[in-house]
Scaffold this motif. Sequence first.
Motif, PDB file in Angstrom:
ATOM      1  N   ASN A 257       0.854  -1.239   0.110  1.00 41.60           N
ATOM      2  CA  ASN A 257      -0.029   0.016   0.019  1.00 41.60           C
ATOM      3  C   ASN A 257       0.871   1.112  -0.053  1.00 41.60           C
ATOM      4  O   ASN A 257       0.544   2.224  -0.656  1.00 41.60           O
TER       5      ASN A 257
ATOM      6  N   GLU B 187       2.491   1.700  -3.395  1.00 41.04           N
ATOM      7  CA  GLU B 187       1.795   1.983  -4.648  1.00 41.04           C
ATOM      8  C   GLU B 187       1.293   3.528  -4.314  1.00 41.04           C
ATOM      9  O   GLU B 187       1.274   4.234  -5.412  1.00 41.04           O
ATOM     10  N   SER B 188       1.066   3.948  -3.276  1.00 35.53           N
ATOM     11  CA  SER B 188       0.854   5.322  -2.996  1.00 35.53           C
ATOM     12  C   SER B 188       1.790   6.202  -3.429  1.00 35.53           C
ATOM     13  O   SER B 188       1.734   7.240  -4.055  1.00 35.53           O
ATOM     14  N   GLN B 189       3.157   5.838  -3.118  1.00 31.55           N
ATOM     15  CA  GLN B 189       4.449   6.583  -3.579  1.00 31.55           C
ATOM     16  C   GLN B 189       4.427   6.504  -5.030  1.00 31.55           C
ATOM     17  O   GLN B 189       4.935   7.686  -5.730  1.00 31.55           O
TER      18      GLN B 189
ATOM     19  N   GLU C 182       1.893   6.188  -7.155  1.00 34.90           N
ATOM     20  CA  GLU C 182       1.065   7.180  -8.106  1.00 34.90           C
ATOM     21  C   GLU C 182       1.561   8.671  -7.835  1.00 34.90           C
ATOM     22  O   GLU C 182       1.245   9.186  -8.702  1.00 34.90           O
ATOM     23  N   GLU C 183       2.060   9.061  -6.751  1.00 34.88           N
ATOM     24  CA  GLU C 183       2.662  10.464  -6.601  1.00 34.88           C
ATOM     25  C   GLU C 183       3.693  10.524  -7.493  1.00 34.88           C
ATOM     26  O   GLU C 183       4.039  11.696  -8.191  1.00 34.88           O
TER      27      GLU C 183
ATOM     28  N   GLN D 132       4.172  12.651  -0.585  1.00 39.90           N
ATOM     29  CA  GLN D 132       3.958  11.370  -0.481  1.00 39.90           C
ATOM     30  C   GLN D 132       3.484  11.181   0.912  1.00 39.90           C
ATOM     31  O   GLN D 132       2.357  10.505   1.238  1.00 39.90           O
TER      32      GLN D 132
ATOM     33  N   ILE E 255       0.118  13.167   1.698  1.00 40.34           N
ATOM     34  CA  ILE E 255      -1.029  12.572   1.063  1.00 40.34           C
ATOM     35  C   ILE E 255      -1.507  11.155   1.713  1.00 40.34           C
ATOM     36  O   ILE E 255      -2.657  10.760   1.894  1.00 40.34           O
ATOM     37  N   PHE E 256      -0.601  10.467   2.110  1.00 37.14           N
ATOM     38  CA  PHE E 256      -0.507   9.112   2.719  1.00 37.14           C
ATOM     39  C   PHE E 256      -1.284   8.977   3.996  1.00 37.14           C
ATOM     40  O   PHE E 256      -2.178   8.253   4.173  1.00 37.14           O
TER      41      PHE E 256
ATOM     42  N   ALA F  82      -4.779  10.188   3.383  1.00 37.52           N
ATOM     43  CA  ALA F  82      -5.784   9.177   2.983  1.00 37.52           C
ATOM     44  C   ALA F  82      -6.061   8.275   4.199  1.00 37.52           C
ATOM     45  O   ALA F  82      -7.248   7.607   4.224  1.00 37.52           O
TER      46      ALA F  82
END
Length: 500
Positions: free
Chosen positions: A132, A135-137, A139-140, A493, A496-497, A500
């Motif tokens: 997770n 993937e979040s990193q 996407e950024e 990152q 935003i993480f 979220a």
Amino acid sequence: MYRKQKQQDTPPEEFELSFGGKLAADNRWVILAKIIPWSEFEAEYAAIFTEFLGAPAKTFRMALGALIIKEKLGTSDRETVEQIRENPYLQYFIGMSAYSNHSPFDPSMLVHFRERIDMNLVNRLNQKIVKNVLESQAEEEIKAKKSEVEDSKSEVKNRGKLILDASCAPADISYPTDLGLLNQARKHTEIIIDILYNSVKVKNSNKPRTYRKIARKEYLIVAKKKKVKTDERRKAIKKQLQYIKRNLAHIQELMNAGASLLELSNRQYKMLLVVAEVYRQQLWLYEHEKRSIEDRIVSLSQPHIRPIVRGKAAKNTEFGAKFSASCFDGYVFLDQISWDNFNESGDLKSQVEAYKNFTGYYPESVHVDKIYRNRENRDWCKERGIRISGPPLGRPPKNVSKETKKQAIDDERIRNSIEGKFGQGKRRFSLGRVMAKLPHTSLTSIAISFLVMNLSTLLSWLLWGFFCQFFKITSFFPCLISESDYLVNFRQQNLIFISA
């Protein structure tokens, strides 16, 4: 029985405190509670219970959260429960909606938590958390540099650096010696003889003689010496073997006289079986004058433990579970674990394939020590365009270029990161001495250690992102703050993480 409840997603500001106030959203336990996907694995945990029979079980979040707290704080079972009872942040972490001055469960429940939560479940949870985050990193990064990523996808096939190594997690046992094991085995047979004799209803029969006082004196004469000769040790071992043989014969006679093994508890019956096997192994070692035997027992209370020969300078032999692990991007994963010794070079292919399944591509390079660098592994990595660290096989060349030397030094520096992870696990967490006694609970404790190490790494990176953002706003020490794209992206990152 397991009662399915609503997802415990109480915000920290709504957590009820009897003394007033609110929980801080930037507390480490609040952040970790948001990172862990509790609900995704609760169904698997609930499947081991029935829906209607038995008392309601504790929730998955409470069970796993208590184990994480114990590993993170390095406390005992009793101290862990006390810490949870006193700390509202820990109560929020395990899923409680309001502060309570009472213990949420008995300390003995931690043993059941380790039995119910399987090692494989912990490993999948560990992979899910890291995936997770990655993937979040990603996407950024794609949003920031979308065109560059699209161009590089067709060119770059292999990415990242995979580090592999193996180590041992020593168990909490005393250093085993042949004479010490036989002395403990003799004591257990004497206890079993006393129990079986009391259960026999024959008045005229005399109690079997065990010579326990004489046997203890003969053991202490040798055990108290600083330096013992080989002949003296062999003579002492022979005497203890004779005492155990006589005691086992007495147990058989008592059974023939009407005594039943049902008088023994489950632990005593298991101990009798272990003592019989220890006697067989030690008798074979004595008669053949050997020092090793297959499946050698080194602990009566934990017969599953085997000696693991490591060849290290400080500890040539360790007693515990051997495991192989992989490390990339600062995260470490438990790949294989066994109570028997194994050659970790055979795990390289499966570990690289697991890396591909996890990330979607093969690593650019694999950093391993000498035992992994055999011809089979080299050829396998070469077919997939993976560079394996270390010098090539065969005679070393006379002249080595500066680039080759620099590459070798850089590879060793990269490989040292997994050694640091092992050091962190053994010094800071419980990999240095596993206190669990059962084989499956010990494996769960080891898996929890890897999970907590990754959570600690992720938490430190998040706090570092907040730290960088703080200095950017206040402009303290501008010479130490680099306005590079890496730091800017890293802050974005993290923010935003967390949001979220």
